[in-house]
Design a protein around this motif. Structure first.
Motif, PDB file in Angstrom:
ATOM      1  N   GLN A  89       8.823  -2.121  13.815  1.00 59.38           N
ATOM      2  CA  GLN A  89      10.160  -1.993  13.275  1.00 59.38           C
ATOM      3  C   GLN A  89      10.717  -3.395  13.061  1.00 59.38           C
ATOM      4  OE1 GLN A  89      11.538   0.973  12.506  1.00 59.38           O
ATOM      5  NE2 GLN A  89       9.586   1.852  13.109  1.00 59.38           N
ATOM      6  N   TYR A  90      11.018  -3.724  11.835  1.00 56.89           N
ATOM      7  CA  TYR A  90      11.588  -5.021  11.514  1.00 56.89           C
ATOM      8  C   TYR A  90      12.531  -4.844  10.329  1.00 56.89           C
ATOM      9  CZ  TYR A  90       7.969  -4.811   7.977  1.00 56.89           C
ATOM     10  OH  TYR A  90       7.176  -4.404   6.944  1.00 56.89           O
ATOM     11  N   ASP A  91      13.415  -5.816  10.149  1.00 56.30           N
ATOM     12  CA  ASP A  91      14.393  -5.752   9.070  1.00 56.30           C
ATOM     13  C   ASP A  91      13.974  -6.570   7.855  1.00 56.30           C
ATOM     14  OD1 ASP A  91      16.296  -4.154  10.556  1.00 56.30           O
ATOM     15  OD2 ASP A  91      16.605  -5.948  11.769  1.00 56.30           O
ATOM     16  N   ILE A  92      13.238  -7.650   8.094  1.00 56.20           N
ATOM     17  CA  ILE A  92      12.798  -8.539   7.015  1.00 56.20           C
ATOM     18  C   ILE A  92      11.348  -8.939   7.265  1.00 56.20           C
ATOM     19  CG2 ILE A  92      13.116 -10.817   5.945  1.00 56.20           C
ATOM     20  CD1 ILE A  92      16.078 -10.614   6.686  1.00 56.20           C
ATOM     21  N   PHE A  93      10.550  -8.950   6.200  1.00 54.94           N
ATOM     22  CA  PHE A  93       9.178  -9.450   6.283  1.00 54.94           C
ATOM     23  C   PHE A  93       9.124 -10.776   5.531  1.00 54.94           C
ATOM     24  CE2 PHE A  93       4.784  -9.530   4.441  1.00 54.94           C
ATOM     25  CZ  PHE A  93       4.148  -9.839   5.641  1.00 54.94           C
ATOM     26  N   HIS A  94       8.583 -11.803   6.193  1.00 46.98           N
ATOM     27  CA  HIS A  94       8.522 -13.136   5.598  1.00 46.98           C
ATOM     28  C   HIS A  94       7.077 -13.646   5.631  1.00 46.98           C
ATOM     29  CE1 HIS A  94      10.743 -17.254   5.229  1.00 46.98           C
ATOM     30  NE2 HIS A  94       9.757 -17.131   4.362  1.00 46.98           N
ATOM     31  N   PRO A  95       6.323 -13.437   4.528  1.00 50.79           N
ATOM     32  CA  PRO A  95       4.971 -13.996   4.477  1.00 50.79           C
ATOM     33  C   PRO A  95       5.051 -15.523   4.441  1.00 50.79           C
ATOM     34  CG  PRO A  95       5.504 -12.885   2.413  1.00 50.79           C
ATOM     35  CD  PRO A  95       6.657 -12.690   3.329  1.00 50.79           C
ATOM     36  N   THR A  96       4.058 -16.169   5.007  1.00 53.95           N
ATOM     37  CA  THR A  96       4.098 -17.628   5.117  1.00 53.95           C
ATOM     38  C   THR A  96       3.253 -18.332   4.070  1.00 53.95           C
ATOM     39  OG1 THR A  96       2.312 -17.597   6.733  1.00 53.95           O
ATOM     40  CG2 THR A  96       4.576 -17.537   7.588  1.00 53.95           C
ATOM     41  N   TYR A  97       2.660 -17.594   3.154  1.00 50.05           N
ATOM     42  CA  TYR A  97       1.903 -18.212   2.068  1.00 50.05           C
ATOM     43  C   TYR A  97       1.844 -17.241   0.898  1.00 50.05           C
ATOM     44  CZ  TYR A  97      -0.998 -22.069   0.453  1.00 50.05           C
ATOM     45  OH  TYR A  97      -1.475 -23.156  -0.226  1.00 50.05           O
ATOM     46  N   TYR A  98       1.028 -17.507  -0.103  1.00 50.52           N
ATOM     47  CA  TYR A  98       1.098 -16.803  -1.376  1.00 50.52           C
ATOM     48  C   TYR A  98       0.200 -15.585  -1.516  1.00 50.52           C
ATOM     49  CZ  TYR A  98       3.105 -21.357  -2.379  1.00 50.52           C
ATOM     50  OH  TYR A  98       3.856 -22.490  -2.333  1.00 50.52           O
ATOM     51  N   ASP A  99      -0.642 -15.293  -0.568  1.00 51.97           N
ATOM     52  CA  ASP A  99      -1.519 -14.126  -0.694  1.00 51.97           C
ATOM     53  C   ASP A  99      -0.664 -12.857  -0.674  1.00 51.97           C
ATOM     54  OD1 ASP A  99      -3.433 -12.150  -0.615  1.00 51.97           O
ATOM     55  OD2 ASP A  99      -4.553 -13.011   1.041  1.00 51.97           O
ATOM     56  N   SER A 100      -0.909 -11.981  -1.617  1.00 50.91           N
ATOM     57  CA  SER A 100      -0.081 -10.776  -1.759  1.00 50.91           C
ATOM     58  C   SER A 100      -0.743  -9.539  -1.148  1.00 50.91           C
ATOM     59  CB  SER A 100       0.210 -10.535  -3.237  1.00 50.91           C
ATOM     60  OG  SER A 100      -1.007 -10.387  -3.944  1.00 50.91           O
ATOM     61  N   TYR A 101      -1.540  -9.706  -0.104  1.00 49.84           N
ATOM     62  CA  TYR A 101      -2.271  -8.602   0.531  1.00 49.84           C
ATOM     63  C   TYR A 101      -1.356  -7.457   0.961  1.00 49.84           C
ATOM     64  CZ  TYR A 101      -0.524 -10.280   4.985  1.00 49.84           C
ATOM     65  OH  TYR A 101       0.292 -10.637   6.006  1.00 49.84           O
ATOM     66  N   TYR A 102      -0.135  -7.738   1.268  1.00 47.23           N
ATOM     67  CA  TYR A 102       0.806  -6.761   1.809  1.00 47.23           C
ATOM     68  C   TYR A 102       1.450  -5.877   0.730  1.00 47.23           C
ATOM     69  CZ  TYR A 102       3.879 -10.422   0.210  1.00 47.23           C
ATOM     70  OH  TYR A 102       4.490 -11.362  -0.555  1.00 47.23           O
ATOM     71  N   LEU A 103       1.307  -6.229  -0.539  1.00 42.15           N
ATOM     72  CA  LEU A 103       1.967  -5.467  -1.602  1.00 42.15           C
ATOM     73  C   LEU A 103       1.465  -4.031  -1.712  1.00 42.15           C
ATOM     74  CD1 LEU A 103       2.331  -8.097  -4.448  1.00 42.15           C
ATOM     75  CD2 LEU A 103       4.067  -7.276  -2.842  1.00 42.15           C
ATOM     76  N   SER A 104       0.230  -3.792  -1.332  1.00 39.75           N
ATOM     77  CA  SER A 104      -0.310  -2.431  -1.410  1.00 39.75           C
ATOM     78  C   SER A 104       0.381  -1.480  -0.430  1.00 39.75           C
ATOM     79  CB  SER A 104      -1.814  -2.445  -1.139  1.00 39.75           C
ATOM     80  OG  SER A 104      -2.069  -2.881   0.178  1.00 39.75           O
ATOM     81  N   LEU A 105       1.078  -2.018   0.555  1.00 39.23           N
ATOM     82  CA  LEU A 105       1.762  -1.184   1.553  1.00 39.23           C
ATOM     83  C   LEU A 105       3.080  -0.609   1.047  1.00 39.23           C
ATOM     84  CD1 LEU A 105       1.224  -3.360   4.738  1.00 39.23           C
ATOM     85  CD2 LEU A 105      -0.051  -1.341   4.034  1.00 39.23           C
ATOM     86  N   LYS A 106       3.580  -1.160  -0.024  1.00 36.36           N
ATOM     87  CA  LYS A 106       4.875  -0.733  -0.561  1.00 36.36           C
ATOM     88  C   LYS A 106       5.956  -0.803   0.520  1.00 36.36           C
ATOM     89  CE  LYS A 106       2.640   2.010  -4.003  1.00 36.36           C
ATOM     90  NZ  LYS A 106       1.982   3.234  -4.281  1.00 36.36           N
ATOM     91  N   ILE A 107       6.125  -1.974   1.050  1.00 39.88           N
ATOM     92  CA  ILE A 107       7.088  -2.240   2.125  1.00 39.88           C
ATOM     93  C   ILE A 107       8.503  -1.932   1.641  1.00 39.88           C
ATOM     94  CG2 ILE A 107       8.065  -4.074   3.556  1.00 39.88           C
ATOM     95  CD1 ILE A 107       5.292  -5.394   3.490  1.00 39.88           C
TER      96      ILE A 107
END
Length: 123
Positions: A89-107
């Motif tokens: 449970q979090y309010d904001i996700f902050h990736p630390t670099y440019y890889d977009s691996y997390y986009l498939s999760l539809k955050i």
């Protein structure tokens, strides 16, 4: 407010301005009472984390360098990041670099992206 930082910069960099920036940002945000900062980092050989490690990450055969070492760290850290993006449970996700691996999760939570130095992208 809960902020989740991912592993990318600390997996890829042993030294560098970007990892230093995120370490300092993490430490300062952690001092604020109304902000809870989390990270999905398990393994890192980043030198800054050897001296001051607010992430509680572990080194990964830091004394021995071998082929595939960074790939193993990347795979494990990315799996943990994906798991935490789905379960924590979090309010904001902050990736630390440019890889977009997390986009498939539809955050559904807001995602903050920091662009610091894009000269390597240009060339």
């Amino acid at each position: 407010m809960k902020i989740l930082y991912d592993h990318q910069t600390f997996t890829h960099q042993d030294y560098g301005g970007i990892s230093r920036y995120f370490l300092e940002l993490f430490k300062e945000l952690n001092k604020m009472e109304d902000i809870q900062v989390k990270s999905s980092l398990l393994f890192s050989n980043n030198d800054y984390l050897q001296k001051d490690n607010p992430f509680d990450s572990l080194t990964f055969f830091n004394k021995w360098k071998f082929k595939g070492q960074r790939s193993i760290m990347l795979s494990v850290n990315q799996l943990i990041s994906l798991y935490k993006c789905r379960k924590d449970q979090y309010d904001i996700f902050h990736p630390t670099y440019y890889d977009s691996y997390y986009l498939s999760l539809k955050i559904k939570q807001p995602v903050v992206i920091t662009c610091l130095d894009l000269i390597h992208e240009k060339f």
